[in-house]
Design an enzyme around this catalytic site. Structure first.
Site, PDB file in Angstrom:
ATOM      1  N   LYS A   5       0.869  -1.184   0.000  1.00 51.81           N
ATOM      2  CA  LYS A   5       0.000   0.000   0.000  1.00 51.81           C
ATOM      3  C   LYS A   5       0.903   1.230   0.000  1.00 51.81           C
ATOM      4  CE  LYS A   5      -1.684   3.062   2.717  1.00 51.81           C
ATOM      5  NZ  LYS A   5      -1.819   4.190   1.802  1.00 51.81           N
TER       6      LYS A   5
ATOM      7  N   GLU B 181       9.637   1.441  10.752  1.00 48.91           N
ATOM      8  CA  GLU B 181      10.663   2.472  10.524  1.00 48.91           C
ATOM      9  C   GLU B 181       9.932   3.795  10.641  1.00 48.91           C
ATOM     10  OE1 GLU B 181      13.758   1.900  10.290  1.00 48.91           O
ATOM     11  OE2 GLU B 181      13.887  -0.202   9.695  1.00 48.91           O
TER      12      GLU B 181
ATOM     13  N   CYS C 259      13.483  11.088   6.922  1.00 48.37           N
ATOM     14  CA  CYS C 259      13.403  10.667   8.331  1.00 48.37           C
ATOM     15  C   CYS C 259      14.713  10.924   9.077  1.00 48.37           C
ATOM     16  CB  CYS C 259      13.053   9.185   8.402  1.00 48.37           C
ATOM     17  SG  CYS C 259      14.179   8.155   7.446  1.00 48.37           S
TER      18      CYS C 259
ATOM     19  N   GLU D 223       9.084  16.415  15.152  1.00 51.02           N
ATOM     20  CA  GLU D 223       9.592  16.309  13.791  1.00 51.02           C
ATOM     21  C   GLU D 223       8.957  17.402  12.928  1.00 51.02           C
ATOM     22  OE1 GLU D 223       8.508  12.681  11.754  1.00 51.02           O
ATOM     23  OE2 GLU D 223      10.541  12.490  10.952  1.00 51.02           O
TER      24      GLU D 223
HETATM   25  P1  NAP Z   1       2.308   8.624   7.554  1.00 56.22           P
HETATM   26  O1  NAP Z   1       1.337   9.730   7.476  1.00 56.22           O
HETATM   27  O2  NAP Z   1       2.469   7.918   8.831  1.00 56.22           O
HETATM   28  O3  NAP Z   1       1.903   7.605   6.395  1.00 56.22           O
HETATM   29  C1  NAP Z   1       2.694   6.482   6.105  1.00 56.22           C
HETATM   30  C2  NAP Z   1       1.828   5.414   5.471  1.00 56.22           C
HETATM   31  O4  NAP Z   1       0.912   4.926   6.460  1.00 56.22           O
HETATM   32  C3  NAP Z   1       0.992   5.921   4.301  1.00 56.22           C
HETATM   33  O5  NAP Z   1       0.925   4.949   3.298  1.00 56.22           O
HETATM   34  C4  NAP Z   1      -0.363   6.126   4.962  1.00 56.22           C
HETATM   35  O6  NAP Z   1      -1.447   6.067   4.065  1.00 56.22           O
HETATM   36  C5  NAP Z   1      -0.396   4.932   5.907  1.00 56.22           C
HETATM   37  N1  NAP Z   1      -1.401   5.038   6.964  1.00 56.22           N
HETATM   38  C6  NAP Z   1      -1.970   6.155   7.482  1.00 56.22           C
HETATM   39  N2  NAP Z   1      -2.880   5.820   8.439  1.00 56.22           N
HETATM   40  C7  NAP Z   1      -2.890   4.465   8.513  1.00 56.22           C
HETATM   41  C8  NAP Z   1      -3.619   3.520   9.298  1.00 56.22           C
HETATM   42  N3  NAP Z   1      -4.519   3.910  10.204  1.00 56.22           N
HETATM   43  N4  NAP Z   1      -3.374   2.201   9.126  1.00 56.22           N
HETATM   44  C9  NAP Z   1      -2.448   1.794   8.235  1.00 56.22           C
HETATM   45  N5  NAP Z   1      -1.740   2.643   7.441  1.00 56.22           N
HETATM   46  C10 NAP Z   1      -1.946   3.965   7.581  1.00 56.22           C
HETATM   47  O7  NAP Z   1       3.769   9.127   7.125  1.00 56.22           O
HETATM   48  P2  NAP Z   1       4.160  10.043   5.884  1.00 56.22           P
HETATM   49  O8  NAP Z   1       3.694  11.435   6.143  1.00 56.22           O
HETATM   50  O9  NAP Z   1       3.771   9.386   4.615  1.00 56.22           O
HETATM   51  O10 NAP Z   1       5.756   9.987   5.939  1.00 56.22           O
HETATM   52  C11 NAP Z   1       6.505  10.831   6.758  1.00 56.22           C
HETATM   53  C12 NAP Z   1       6.892  10.129   8.035  1.00 56.22           C
HETATM   54  O11 NAP Z   1       7.561   8.912   7.735  1.00 56.22           O
HETATM   55  C13 NAP Z   1       7.866  10.935   8.868  1.00 56.22           C
HETATM   56  O12 NAP Z   1       7.532  10.802  10.220  1.00 56.22           O
HETATM   57  C14 NAP Z   1       9.202  10.269   8.574  1.00 56.22           C
HETATM   58  O13 NAP Z   1      10.173  10.444   9.579  1.00 56.22           O
HETATM   59  C15 NAP Z   1       8.789   8.834   8.447  1.00 56.22           C
HETATM   60  N6  NAP Z   1       9.779   8.080   7.675  1.00 56.22           N
HETATM   61  C16 NAP Z   1      10.567   7.181   8.333  1.00 56.22           C
HETATM   62  C17 NAP Z   1      11.560   6.497   7.646  1.00 56.22           C
HETATM   63  C18 NAP Z   1      12.465   5.517   8.345  1.00 56.22           C
HETATM   64  O14 NAP Z   1      13.111   4.740   7.648  1.00 56.22           O
HETATM   65  N7  NAP Z   1      12.560   5.521   9.662  1.00 56.22           N
HETATM   66  C19 NAP Z   1      11.732   6.719   6.269  1.00 56.22           C
HETATM   67  C20 NAP Z   1      10.891   7.638   5.646  1.00 56.22           C
HETATM   68  C21 NAP Z   1       9.916   8.318   6.347  1.00 56.22           C
HETATM   69  P3  NAP Z   1      -2.096   7.425   3.480  1.00 56.22           P
HETATM   70  O15 NAP Z   1      -1.028   8.068   2.686  1.00 56.22           O
HETATM   71  O16 NAP Z   1      -3.222   6.928   2.667  1.00 56.22           O
HETATM   72  O17 NAP Z   1      -2.525   8.245   4.659  1.00 56.22           O
END
Ligand code: NAP
Length: 482
Positions: free
Chosen positions: A173, A248, A282, A376
Site C-alpha cells: 500500500k 521504521e 526521516c 519532527e
Molecule cells: P504517515 O502519514 O504515517 O503515512 C505512512 C503510510 O501509512 C501511508 O501509506 C499512509 O497512508 C499509511 N497510513 C496512514 N494511516 C494508517 C492507518 N490507520 N493504518 C495503516 N496505514 C496507515 O507518514 P508520511 O507522512 O507518509 O511519511 C513521513 C513520516 O515517515 C515521517 O515521520 C518520517 O520520519 C517517516 N519516515 C521514516 C523512515 C524511516 O526509515 N525511519 C523513512 C521515511 C519516512 P495514506 O497516505 O493513505 O494516509
C-alpha cells in the site's frame, strides 16, 4: 493525463469499491495522474492473490528468484530517466535526489538477488544419542507493506525486494500522496516476468486499505515506514492479531559538533544533512548541537549557506530545495518557527514560503522548552543548540523520544569512541551527516523511531522464521509404562 489502475494477481484492475483520486504535482498544484484506489473488496482480492501465489513462490529454487530480481533491476535501470522524472513530478524530488533514488533502487534489487542464495540454517549440538538437530529459515507467507511519500520508490522496494528474495509474497500500500511510485514497481516486476500474485499494489487510504492489511488474518507480517503516530496504531493492530511487525518511523536527528572540528567542513556536512530533499527525510539533521567556542561562527556560516541554496523547479539539475509534498505542510514549519521565536530562539534565515516552496530556514539558540526541539518538522528547517561541553552535548542529544540517526563531528578519536556508543540512536555516523543508507548495514531506529532492522541479512532475518527440526536416527530407550 495518465491513468493508473490497481495491480492485483498480475492484472491491471479498475477499482469497484474504491474511488479514482487526483494525484497532484506538488511543484505546481496540477493534477498529474488519475489513480484507482482500493476499497475493501480489492484489498481482500490482493491478499487472496498473494496467498495463492505463496506456496509456489516459496518453493521456487533460489537461483530462479535471483534471476527474476536481477531482471527487475535491469528493467528499472533501463528506465532510470523515465522513472526519475516521475518521482520529480509526483513527490517533488529534485533532479539529483530523484535520479539517485532510482539508482539506489536498482542496487537494492541486485543486493536482494544476492541474498536469495544466502538464506541458511544451522546444526545444533544433539540432545540425545543419534539425534541430528537442525534449524532452517522459512518464509513467513504473505507480507503487507505500508510506505511513506518521501522516498516512495526506494523505501517500498527495500521491503518488497528482500521479502520476495526470502520467498514471501507481498501486498504493497503506497502513500496516498505518491501512489504511482508504488505502481512503478508493479510495472517493473511485470516486465521482468514475476508470476501473477507474487507482488500486488493497492493504492488507497491508510484508514481503509492500511487498516484492512493490518487486521487481515491471512497475512503474517506488516512492514511499515512512516510517522511514529501511524506506526503506534499499526503496532497495536498487529499485536491484537499476533502479527509480526517492523516499524521504521520518525526522527529528530542530532548532529554534535565539537570545538576541535573544522567549522567550514562542519557547515558542509550540516547543510547537506539538514536540507537535502527540502528536509523531508526521516534521518534529516534537525538538531545541530554545537560546542560553545565555535557556536556563533557555525551559526553565521550555516545561515549564509542556507540563504544561498538553489530553490525552485525540481527538474532543474542545480535545484536543492524543491516543493514540500503539499501546500498545507508549510503550516508545521511555520508553527515550529513561531513557537521557537516566541520562546527566545533567533531565526537566522528563511521563515517564508510561496505555496509548497518553503525557504531553507535556520533557528539558533533553540532550547528544550521549544516544540522544534522535540517534534519532527519534516521540512527545510534546522535548529542550532549551544552546548557547554561534550558531556552537555551528549545530554542534549539523548533528550528526545526519537532515536533514529545521529552524527558526531570531532577529530578526537578517544572521545568519538566513547561518545558514539552512548548516543541513543540506531545509527551513529562519526564525521559525516545523519542521512545515510547502505545495502549491507543494519538500518533502523531505537526508542520511538523504530522496531526491527532493514537491509540485506537483517531484512532476511525479519522476513523469515526459524524452525527447529530434529531427526532421531537411533531408537531411544523410552519408558514402556507410559
Ligand atoms: P504517515 O502519514 O504515517 O503515512 C505512512 C503510510 O501509512 C501511508 O501509506 C499512509 O497512508 C499509511 N497510513 C496512514 N494511516 C494508517 C492507518 N490507520 N493504518 C495503516 N496505514 C496507515 O507518514 P508520511 O507522512 O507518509 O511519511 C513521513 C513520516 O515517515 C515521517 O515521520 C518520517 O520520519 C517517516 N519516515 C521514516 C523512515 C524511516 O526509515 N525511519 C523513512 C521515511 C519516512 P495514506 O497516505 O493513505 O494516509
Amino acid at each position: 493525463m495518465n491513468e493508473y489502475k490497481l495491480y492485483i494477481n498480475g492484472k491491471w484492475t479498475d477499482t469497484v469499491t474504491g474511488t479514482v483520486i487526483d494525484d497532484i504535482n506538488p511543484a505546481d498544484g496540477s493534477v498529474w495522474a488519475a489513480v484507482h484506489t482500493a476499497g475493501p473488496d480489492e484489498t481482500e482480492a490482493a491478499i487472496e492473490a498473494a496467498h495463492k501465489a505463496f506456496p509456489e513462490w516459496a518453493a521456487m529454487l533460489p537461483d530462479k528468484r535471483e534471476k527474476l530480481l536481477l531482471d527487475a533491476a535491469d528493467v528499472l535501470e533501463r528506465n532510470t530517466e523515465k522513472y526519475g522524472n516521475m518521482l520529480i513530478d509526483e513527490s517533488g524530488s529534485c533532479f539529483m535526489k530523484a535520479m539517485d533514488e532510482v539508482t539506489q533502487s536498482v542496487n537494492i534489487l541486485r543486493a536482494a538477488a544476492g541474498e536469495c542464495r544466502r538464506i541458511e540454517g544451522g546444526i545444533c549440538p544433539p540432545e540425545a544419542k543419534g539425534q541430528i538437530s537442525t534449524y532452517i529459515r522459512r518464509p513467513l507467507g504473505v507480507i503487507g507493506g505500508i510506505a511513506p511519500f518521501n522516498y516512495p520508490l526506494l523505501l517500498a522496494l527495500n521491503k518488497v525486494a528482500l521479502a520476495l528474495a526470502a520467498g514471501n509474497t507481498f501486498v504493497l500500500k503506497p502513500s496516498s500522496d505518491t501512489p504511482v511510485s508504488g505502481l512503478i514497481l508493479a510495472e517493473v516486476f511485470e516486465q521482468a516476468g514475476f508470476p501473477a500474485g507474487v507482488f500486488n499494489v493497492i493504492p488507497g487510504k491508510g484508514s481503509v486499505v492500511g487498516d484492512a492489511l493490518v487486521k487481515d488474518k491471512k497475512k503474517k507480517m506488516i512492514t511499515f515506514t512512516g510517522s511514529t503516530e501511524t506506526g503506534r496504531r499499526i503496532a497495536v493492530g498487529c499485536a491484537e492479531n499476533f502479527k509480526k511487525v517492523t516499524l521504521e518511523m520518525g526522527g529528530k536527528n542530532p548532529m554534535i559538533v565539537l570545538k576541535d572540528f573544522d567549522v567550514d567542513q562542519a557547515v558542509n556536512i550540516a547543510a547537506f544533512g539538514a536540507f537535502f530533499h527540502q528536509g523531508e527525510i526521516c534521518m534529516i539533521t534537525s538538531r545541530i548541537i554545537v560546542e560553545e567556542p565555535i557556536y556563533d561562527e557555525f551559526c553565521e556560516k550555516l545561515a549564509e549557506r542556507a540563504r544561498n541554496l538553489p530553490a525552485g523547479d525540481p527538474h532543474q539539475i542545480p535545484t536543492i530545495i524543491g516543493p514540500l509534498i503539499n501546500d498545507t505542510h508549510y503550516q508545521v514549519v511555520d508553527e515550529h518557527i513561531l513557537d521557537a521565536v516566541e520562546k527566545g530562539a533567533v531565526l537566522m534565515c528563511g521563515g517564508g514560503h510561496k505555496g509548497a516552496f518553503y525557504e531553507a530556514s535556520v533557528l539558533k539558540d533553540v532550547t528544550p522548552d521549544m516544540k522544534v526541539f522535540y517534534e519532527e518538522t519534516f521540512g527545510p528547517l534546522t535548529s542550532v543548540i549551544k552546548a557547554k561541553d561534550a558531556e552537555d552535548a551528549l545530554r542534549l542529544c539523548n533528550d528526545n523520544r526519537y532515536g533514529l540517526s545521529a552524527a558526531l563531528l570531532t577529530n578526537d578519536l578517544r572521545l568519538a569512541m566513547t561518545m558514539a556508543p552512548r548516543m541513543e540512536a540506531g545509527m551513529v555516523h562519526v564525521n559525516d551527516n545523519t542521512v545515510m543508507g547502505s545495502r549491507r548495514a543494519p538500518f533502523g531506529g531505537v526508542k520511538s523511531s523504530g522496531l526491527g532492522r532493514e537491509d540485506s541479512t537483517f531484512s532476511i532475518e525479519e522476513f523469515t522464521e526459524l524452525k527447529w527440526i530434529t531427526y532421531q536416527t537411533e531408537p531411544l530407550g523410552y519408558p514402556t509404562n507410559m
